[in-house]
Design a protein around this motif. Sequence first.
Motif, PDB file in Angstrom:
ATOM      1  N   UNK A   1      44.385  43.459  45.815  1.00 19.92           N
ATOM      2  CA  UNK A   1      44.286  44.914  45.670  1.00 19.92           C
ATOM      3  C   UNK A   1      44.014  45.544  47.030  1.00 19.92           C
ATOM      4  N   UNK A   2      44.613  46.706  47.267  1.00 20.95           N
ATOM      5  CA  UNK A   2      44.365  47.472  48.486  1.00 20.95           C
ATOM      6  C   UNK A   2      43.484  48.671  48.157  1.00 20.95           C
ATOM      7  N   UNK A   3      42.369  48.791  48.867  1.00 24.52           N
ATOM      8  CA  UNK A   3      41.503  49.971  48.779  1.00 24.52           C
ATOM      9  C   UNK A   3      41.025  50.264  47.363  1.00 24.52           C
ATOM     10  N   UNK A   4      40.658  49.204  46.645  1.00 32.19           N
ATOM     11  CA  UNK A   4      40.170  49.357  45.277  1.00 32.19           C
ATOM     12  C   UNK A   4      38.647  49.409  45.251  1.00 32.19           C
ATOM     13  N   UNK A   5      38.111  50.344  44.477  1.00 32.98           N
ATOM     14  CA  UNK A   5      36.682  50.382  44.181  1.00 32.98           C
ATOM     15  C   UNK A   5      36.495  49.628  42.872  1.00 32.98           C
ATOM     16  N   UNK A   6      36.179  48.344  42.952  1.00 34.31           N
ATOM     17  CA  UNK A   6      36.215  47.473  41.783  1.00 34.31           C
ATOM     18  C   UNK A   6      34.835  46.944  41.420  1.00 34.31           C
ATOM     19  N   UNK A   7      34.639  46.757  40.121  1.00 34.19           N
ATOM     20  CA  UNK A   7      33.433  46.116  39.600  1.00 34.19           C
ATOM     21  C   UNK A   7      33.880  44.925  38.754  1.00 34.19           C
ATOM     22  N   UNK A   8      33.511  43.724  39.163  1.00 35.90           N
ATOM     23  CA  UNK A   8      33.848  42.522  38.396  1.00 35.90           C
ATOM     24  C   UNK A   8      32.824  42.381  37.276  1.00 35.90           C
ATOM     25  N   UNK A   9      33.289  42.474  36.051  1.00 40.24           N
ATOM     26  CA  UNK A   9      32.404  42.502  34.889  1.00 40.24           C
ATOM     27  C   UNK A   9      32.188  41.113  34.283  1.00 40.24           C
ATOM     28  N   UNK A  10      33.239  40.313  34.262  1.00 35.48           N
ATOM     29  CA  UNK A  10      33.173  38.956  33.701  1.00 35.48           C
ATOM     30  C   UNK A  10      34.008  38.053  34.592  1.00 35.48           C
ATOM     31  N   UNK A  11      33.493  36.868  34.923  1.00 35.76           N
ATOM     32  CA  UNK A  11      34.248  35.902  35.719  1.00 35.76           C
ATOM     33  C   UNK A  11      33.696  34.508  35.450  1.00 35.76           C
ATOM     34  N   UNK A  12      34.429  33.455  35.840  1.00 38.91           N
ATOM     35  CA  UNK A  12      33.931  32.092  35.620  1.00 38.91           C
ATOM     36  C   UNK A  12      32.597  31.803  36.288  1.00 38.91           C
ATOM     37  N   UNK A  13      32.241  32.537  37.335  1.00 38.77           N
ATOM     38  CA  UNK A  13      30.961  32.297  37.992  1.00 38.77           C
ATOM     39  C   UNK A  13      29.779  32.748  37.151  1.00 38.77           C
ATOM     40  N   UNK A  14      30.050  33.414  36.031  1.00 39.75           N
ATOM     41  CA  UNK A  14      28.984  33.896  35.153  1.00 39.75           C
ATOM     42  C   UNK A  14      28.299  32.766  34.394  1.00 39.75           C
ATOM     43  N   UNK A  15      29.032  31.672  34.118  1.00 41.90           N
ATOM     44  CA  UNK A  15      28.486  30.593  33.308  1.00 41.90           C
ATOM     45  C   UNK A  15      28.506  29.266  34.019  1.00 41.90           C
ATOM     46  N   UNK A  16      28.310  28.196  33.245  1.00 41.22           N
ATOM     47  CA  UNK A  16      28.255  26.854  33.808  1.00 41.22           C
ATOM     48  C   UNK A  16      29.032  25.899  32.905  1.00 41.22           C
ATOM     49  N   UNK A  17      29.876  25.054  33.531  1.00 38.62           N
ATOM     50  CA  UNK A  17      30.586  24.017  32.798  1.00 38.62           C
ATOM     51  C   UNK A  17      31.475  24.580  31.714  1.00 38.62           C
ATOM     52  N   UNK A  18      31.428  23.957  30.531  1.00 41.29           N
ATOM     53  CA  UNK A  18      32.291  24.354  29.423  1.00 41.29           C
ATOM     54  C   UNK A  18      31.966  25.744  28.903  1.00 41.29           C
ATOM     55  N   UNK A  19      30.765  26.265  29.196  1.00 44.89           N
ATOM     56  CA  UNK A  19      30.367  27.576  28.696  1.00 44.89           C
ATOM     57  C   UNK A  19      30.802  28.711  29.605  1.00 44.89           C
ATOM     58  N   UNK A  20      31.396  28.411  30.753  1.00 41.09           N
ATOM     59  CA  UNK A  20      31.798  29.465  31.688  1.00 41.09           C
ATOM     60  C   UNK A  20      33.024  30.204  31.163  1.00 41.09           C
ATOM     61  N   UNK A  21      33.133  31.505  31.423  1.00 41.07           N
ATOM     62  CA  UNK A  21      34.344  32.240  31.035  1.00 41.07           C
ATOM     63  C   UNK A  21      35.593  31.617  31.652  1.00 41.07           C
ATOM     64  N   UNK A  22      36.683  31.674  30.889  1.00 41.09           N
ATOM     65  CA  UNK A  22      37.961  31.125  31.342  1.00 41.09           C
ATOM     66  C   UNK A  22      38.941  32.242  31.726  1.00 41.09           C
ATOM     67  N   UNK A  23      38.414  33.419  31.975  1.00 39.10           N
ATOM     68  CA  UNK A  23      39.226  34.580  32.331  1.00 39.10           C
ATOM     69  C   UNK A  23      38.376  35.494  33.210  1.00 39.10           C
ATOM     70  N   UNK A  24      39.004  36.581  33.678  1.00 41.62           N
ATOM     71  CA  UNK A  24      38.308  37.580  34.487  1.00 41.62           C
ATOM     72  C   UNK A  24      38.542  38.954  33.864  1.00 41.62           C
ATOM     73  N   UNK A  25      37.493  39.765  33.840  1.00 46.43           N
ATOM     74  CA  UNK A  25      37.584  41.157  33.408  1.00 46.43           C
ATOM     75  C   UNK A  25      36.947  42.018  34.489  1.00 46.43           C
ATOM     76  N   UNK A  26      37.685  43.023  34.958  1.00 45.89           N
ATOM     77  CA  UNK A  26      37.119  43.907  35.972  1.00 45.89           C
ATOM     78  C   UNK A  26      37.645  45.322  35.794  1.00 45.89           C
ATOM     79  N   UNK A  27      36.994  46.260  36.470  1.00 48.68           N
ATOM     80  CA  UNK A  27      37.340  47.672  36.376  1.00 48.68           C
ATOM     81  C   UNK A  27      37.588  48.201  37.780  1.00 48.68           C
ATOM     82  N   UNK A  28      38.615  49.036  37.910  1.00 51.44           N
ATOM     83  CA  UNK A  28      38.980  49.602  39.205  1.00 51.44           C
ATOM     84  C   UNK A  28      38.950  51.122  39.115  1.00 51.44           C
ATOM     85  N   UNK A  29      38.198  51.744  40.015  1.00 49.66           N
ATOM     86  CA  UNK A  29      38.252  53.190  40.214  1.00 49.66           C
ATOM     87  C   UNK A  29      39.228  53.457  41.359  1.00 49.66           C
TER      88      UNK A  29
END
Length: 253
Positions: A33-61
């Motif tokens: 993305x170029x010049x995005x004001x983004x907030x990452x809401x959900x990502x694999x770094x949120x959890x651990x092992x098998x319980x970690x998210x397998x997708x990404x959700x974010x918002x861009x202003x």
Amino acid sequence: MQQSPFGETRTRVEFNHALIAPDGHVVSPLVCWDNAQAVVLISPTMGHGAAAPRFVQYMVDGSSSCETHHAEVNVERLVYVLEGAATLDGDSLAADSFAWFPPNDRYRLEVPESTRVLVFEKVYEPLSGNKVPQRMTGSLAASPKAPFLGDPEAMLATLLPVEPGFDMAVNVFEYTPGTTLPFVETHVMEHGLYMRSGQGVYRLGDRWYPVQQGDSIWMASYCPQWFVAMGKENASYIYYKDIHRPLLHQPAT
């Protein structure tokens, strides 16, 4: 936004679910993305092992020069316009419109000022005997809508076709005040959710959370979940789930 002087927040991050409230949003740059004001809401770094998210959700202003031309390699992307209007290859995407992009697709998506978009991304999983779908655009108003399990007070709109070529589903749920999910759901799919309007109470695991417009929720596979709409206006949320793929994730041949 008024902040608490005592370090309080409604945000909670647990091993199999999370509630991300707007009071803790932090803007960060994004790859692709170029010049995005983004907030990452959900990502694999949120959890651990098998319980970690397998997708990404974010918002861009958006901004005057905010745009994107592709996702990362082999990643599919769904963009939903929450407010304002985006432009896709010169064509307008108004509020409550969306575009789904297959992996490795190329385009020009511009998100100007006063426009906010919600994005879901995951690594696309090919399925033997099924072609990768082509790019798709649409709107909430034109999407199929039906009462959920026969309840006309809980309407479910399906944005993407329910076909094996798609390994994600993105739906919009709308409840009249006092309407609930009919039972506590516990299932193999995981969810990413964004509250579009209204308020209510969401059960996640063994906890009950007040939720309102602007909140985001992650639900891991088999996290018990339930919702009741409250207040004087309809409650609505858009949510992601994974579908149509082998449970053992055997590679396609």
